[in-house]
Design a protein around this motif. Structure first.
Motif, PDB file in Angstrom:
ATOM      1  N   ALA A 211      -2.269 -27.427  -6.065  1.00  0.00           N
ATOM      2  CA  ALA A 211      -1.420 -27.427  -7.325  1.00  0.00           C
ATOM      3  C   ALA A 211      -0.258 -27.811  -7.046  1.00  0.00           C
ATOM      4  CB  ALA A 211      -1.563 -25.882  -7.960  1.00  0.00           C
ATOM      5  N   TRP A 212       0.588 -27.383  -5.894  1.00  0.00           N
ATOM      6  CA  TRP A 212       1.818 -27.815  -5.538  1.00  0.00           C
ATOM      7  C   TRP A 212       2.082 -29.347  -5.260  1.00  0.00           C
ATOM      8  CZ3 TRP A 212       2.605 -23.076  -1.669  1.00  0.00           C
ATOM      9  CH2 TRP A 212       2.985 -21.817  -2.483  1.00  0.00           C
ATOM     10  N   MET A 229       2.610 -21.161 -26.097  1.00  0.00           N
ATOM     11  CA  MET A 229       3.733 -21.245 -25.338  1.00  0.00           C
ATOM     12  C   MET A 229       4.069 -22.641 -25.121  1.00  0.00           C
ATOM     13  SD  MET A 229       3.157 -19.349 -21.467  1.00  0.00           S
ATOM     14  CE  MET A 229       1.614 -18.442 -21.612  1.00  0.00           C
ATOM     15  N   SER A 230       5.424 -23.147 -25.397  1.00  0.00           N
ATOM     16  CA  SER A 230       5.799 -24.361 -25.284  1.00  0.00           C
ATOM     17  C   SER A 230       5.769 -24.866 -23.850  1.00  0.00           C
ATOM     18  CB  SER A 230       7.297 -24.372 -25.590  1.00  0.00           C
ATOM     19  OG  SER A 230       8.282 -23.590 -24.579  1.00  0.00           O
ATOM     20  N   PRO A 231       5.968 -26.034 -23.481  1.00  0.00           N
ATOM     21  CA  PRO A 231       5.664 -26.525 -22.286  1.00  0.00           C
ATOM     22  C   PRO A 231       6.735 -26.148 -21.189  1.00  0.00           C
ATOM     23  CG  PRO A 231       5.181 -28.320 -23.677  1.00  0.00           C
ATOM     24  CD  PRO A 231       5.722 -27.239 -24.436  1.00  0.00           C
ATOM     25  N   GLU A 232       7.950 -26.033 -21.968  1.00  0.00           N
ATOM     26  CA  GLU A 232       9.045 -25.399 -20.972  1.00  0.00           C
ATOM     27  C   GLU A 232       8.763 -23.944 -20.644  1.00  0.00           C
ATOM     28  OE1 GLU A 232       9.917 -28.821 -23.430  1.00  0.00           O
ATOM     29  OE2 GLU A 232       9.193 -26.715 -24.117  1.00  0.00           O
ATOM     30  N   VAL A 233       8.331 -23.320 -21.521  1.00  0.00           N
ATOM     31  CA  VAL A 233       7.952 -21.738 -21.084  1.00  0.00           C
ATOM     32  C   VAL A 233       7.009 -21.711 -20.078  1.00  0.00           C
ATOM     33  CG1 VAL A 233       7.188 -19.661 -21.823  1.00  0.00           C
ATOM     34  CG2 VAL A 233       8.881 -20.652 -23.218  1.00  0.00           C
ATOM     35  N   HIS A 237       7.220 -20.233 -16.544  1.00  0.00           N
ATOM     36  CA  HIS A 237       6.417 -19.167 -15.972  1.00  0.00           C
ATOM     37  C   HIS A 237       5.907 -19.325 -14.547  1.00  0.00           C
ATOM     38  CE1 HIS A 237       2.899 -16.256 -17.112  1.00  0.00           C
ATOM     39  NE2 HIS A 237       2.622 -16.660 -16.069  1.00  0.00           N
ATOM     40  N   ILE A 238       5.261 -20.738 -14.536  1.00  0.00           N
ATOM     41  CA  ILE A 238       4.637 -21.313 -13.138  1.00  0.00           C
ATOM     42  C   ILE A 238       5.789 -21.174 -12.142  1.00  0.00           C
ATOM     43  CG2 ILE A 238       3.710 -23.161 -12.028  1.00  0.00           C
ATOM     44  CD1 ILE A 238       2.414 -23.844 -14.403  1.00  0.00           C
ATOM     45  N   LYS A 239       6.976 -21.498 -12.192  1.00  0.00           N
ATOM     46  CA  LYS A 239       7.921 -21.600 -11.335  1.00  0.00           C
ATOM     47  C   LYS A 239       8.164 -20.256 -10.776  1.00  0.00           C
ATOM     48  CE  LYS A 239      12.871 -23.100 -10.442  1.00  0.00           C
ATOM     49  NZ  LYS A 239      13.877 -23.874 -11.018  1.00  0.00           N
TER      50      LYS A 239
END
Length: 280
Positions: A211-212, A229-233, A237-239
């Motif tokens: 994944a990384w 969720m927006s792509p930005e959110v 979230h992942i970060k």
């Protein structure tokens, strides 16, 4: 192999490679996507999945059948649950105002609720009035609409609660970090003790590393399960939730887990879970 985890971006990002057969030697997965309250219950069933994402708070109840894996979960800093109230309720400066009130939580065996109980024992001597369990995505609307007085939220809610015109009473992750100096253990990955735990751990670690190394590969899969969720959110979230502890708990991670469960056990909130039970 049967596996259950949430549809949240951190879980789908981590497990994408394994789900899509990109991990050498890993068996094909039969996936159940479910809210944390559901997965906590699944782990308590005799016929539960082989591998499952649960709250660390639920871990002591399942250790006879499941082993904690040192990867794939959610543990970190600045990522704890939030206690939110409506602008209509002036509680932001005085937690005691919650005495006798209705508080929504995502699961009675969630880490969020466990942290809330430890915090409330210090801050609200009289206790809250009623605890209401509901899916986490329903909590902020319930607080906004006044059907509950406060809500305990997790995941992407820390990025979106302003949209509901809600007020942050306390960041329980920050409270925990200031009190202990340790990261906060949120979600654990457990596997049946009858499995080859070393192999399962390796497959999950390989999935995290894939994944990384290929962050765009999982994009469509992650977004398809994060429809609100927006792509930005999603990226935020992942970060926040996929970090060094996702690959390896390490000594700091285990220390955080032991600290949380030891405090909870001393308070009579969970069964005893010694370090010997957590390692294999």
């Amino acid at each position: 192999m049967k596996i259950a985890f949430s549809p949240c971006p951190n879980d789908t990002f981590i497990f994408h490679a394994w789900v899509y057969g990109l991990i050498k030697g890993a068996p094909k997965l039969e996936v159940t996507y479910a809210d944390i309250d559901v997965t906590n219950s699944l782990a308590a069933d005799t016929g539960g999945p082989d591998v499952i994402k649960i709250s660390y708070a639920a871990l002591p109840w399942v250790l006879s059948e499941y082993a904690l894996l040192p990867c794939g979960g959610a543990l970190g800093r600045g990522c704890g649950p939030l206690l939110l109230t409506s602008d209509k309720l002036d509680t932001a400066c005085d937690p005691k105002m919650l005495a006798g009130r209705r508080v929504a939580v995502p699961s009675e065996r969630s880490t969020a609720y466990l942290l809330f109980r430890l915090w409330a024992a210090q801050k609200i001597p009289g206790g809250v009035g009623e605890i209401i369990v509901m899916p986490f995505h329903e909590i902020m609307p319930a607080v906004r609409d006044g059907s509950v007085d406060a809500g305990l939220v997790i995941h992407e809610a820390r990025f979106t609660y302003h949209m509901y015109k809600l007020t942050l009473m306390v960041d329980l992750g920050r409270w925990w970090e200031e009190d202990t100096g340790l990261p906060i253990p949120l979600g654990a990955i457990v596997a049946r003790r009858s499995l080859d735990l070393t192999a399962v751990t390796g497959w999950i670690r390989d999935s995290v590393r894939y994944a990384w190394a290929h962050p765009e590969a999982s994009r469509d899969y992650v977004l398809s399960h994060a429809q609100e969720m927006s792509p930005e959110v999603v990226q935020a979230h992942i970060k926040l939730y996929v970090n060094q502890f996702s690959e390896n708990l390490g000594e700091t991670g285990y220390q955080a887990v032991i600290s949380l469960l030891s405090r909870a056990s001393e308070a009579g909130l969970v069964p005893d879970a010694t370090l010997q039970k957590l390692r294999w």
